[in-house]
Design an enzyme around this catalytic site. Structure first.
Site, mmCIF file in Angstrom:
data_model
loop_
_atom_site.group_PDB
_atom_site.id
_atom_site.type_symbol
_atom_site.label_atom_id
_atom_site.label_comp_id
_atom_site.label_asym_id
_atom_site.label_seq_id
_atom_site.Cartn_x
_atom_site.Cartn_y
_atom_site.Cartn_z
ATOM 1 C CB THR A 4 -0.990 -0.017 1.192
ATOM 2 O OG1 THR A 4 -1.961 1.007 1.027
ATOM 3 C CG2 THR A 4 -0.287 0.174 2.527
ATOM 4 C CG ASN A 5 -0.449 4.686 -1.381
ATOM 5 O OD1 ASN A 5 -1.154 5.404 -0.686
ATOM 6 N ND2 ASN A 5 -0.911 4.113 -2.491
ATOM 7 C CG ASP A 6 3.142 6.598 3.780
ATOM 8 O OD1 ASP A 6 2.823 5.701 4.585
ATOM 9 O OD2 ASP A 6 4.314 6.865 3.476
#
Ligand code: CTP
Ligand code: CA
Length: 228
Positions: A33-35
């Site tokens: 995933t990412n932030d």
């Protein structure tokens, strides 16, 4: 000094907004995933709703709760988000693609928890490319539909963002330089450069994501939709 979008300037318009990050499953307990916090997308959805639009928020994983009164479709992976956008797009006047989409997903998703192998230390995860959601909509959009995209770049902001604006057939690119700034994914503030297909550019000061969202809604209402 606050820019006030004309009240009800988007009345009668149906707008899709994507927000948050996607999750790409590796195995039952792990994902890529990412932030992304979802703040920018939620701010746009809120501003569009306040301007009278019927808003559908297609939400990946988010650290903020969407406001009430907005139709929310929750999705997990980029493929899920693609399917949801694709289903809604024909009946919409436009799409604001604020989600941080994973460019890749694991080639296979294991149905069991992946174990370490003591005889073969290290691990290679094979990734395949995800569909480009906004580019696919760009390739098939009608003349009366609009697309807004985002680009966060660490270098050559204007060249990179301009290429994406053209390649994805966007009506507006919201570009931001993330090279040395404190205005990251989780911030309440942002500083962006609006870029139009005709080459016009306009940089905002550092300001709240709510203000950036109001400006995006104002550009949609007074600039983009006037031309459609
Ligand atoms: N986007 C999308 N689908 C993807 C990837 C990106 O719809 N699979 C959208 C993003 O939501 C954003 C815009 O395209 O509105 C630009 O995203 P960005 O990641 O900056 O561009 P990419 O084309 O993925 O290029 P890069 O290799 O720089 O990541
Ligand atoms: Ca990308």
């Amino acid at each position: 000094e606050r820019l006030q979008p004309t009240p009800q300037s988007l009345a009668g318009k149906k707008i899709i907004v994507t927000a948050g990050g996607t999750r790409e499953r590796i195995d039952p307990v792990r994902y890529l995933t990412n932030d992304s916090s979802g703040k920018m997308g939620v701010a746009v959805a809120t501003a569009a709703q306040q301007a009278g639009a019927e808003v559908t928020l297609i939400a990946g994983s988010m650290k903020v709760t969407p406001p009430t009164g907005i139709n929310v479709i929750s999705v997990t992976s980029t493929n899920d988000m693609y399917e949801a956008v694709n289903e809604q797009f024909a009946s919409a006047d436009g799409l604001v693609m604020a989600a941080a989409v994973s460019d890749f997903r694991p080639a296979t998703s294991a149905d069991h928890k992946i174990k370490k192998d003591k005889d073969h230390p290290g691990m290679t995860l094979e990734l395949v490319e995800n569909p480009d959601i906004v580019a696919t909509m760009g390739a098939k959009k009608r003349a009366d539909q609009f697309l807004v995209g985002f680009a966060a770049e660490t270098n050559d902001l204007k060249q990179n963002a301009q290429k994406k604006l053209t390649a994805k057939h966007l009506d507006l690119m919201v570009a931001n330089d993330v090279s040395q700034s404190q205005i990251g994914f989780n911030s309440d503030d942002n500083q962006v450069t609006f870029m139009w297909p005709d080459g016009r550019q306009q940089q905002t000061p550092i300001e709240s994501k709510a203000k950036v969202a109001e400006e995006i809604v104002d550009i949609i209402a007074t600039d983009i939709l006037k031309e459609k």
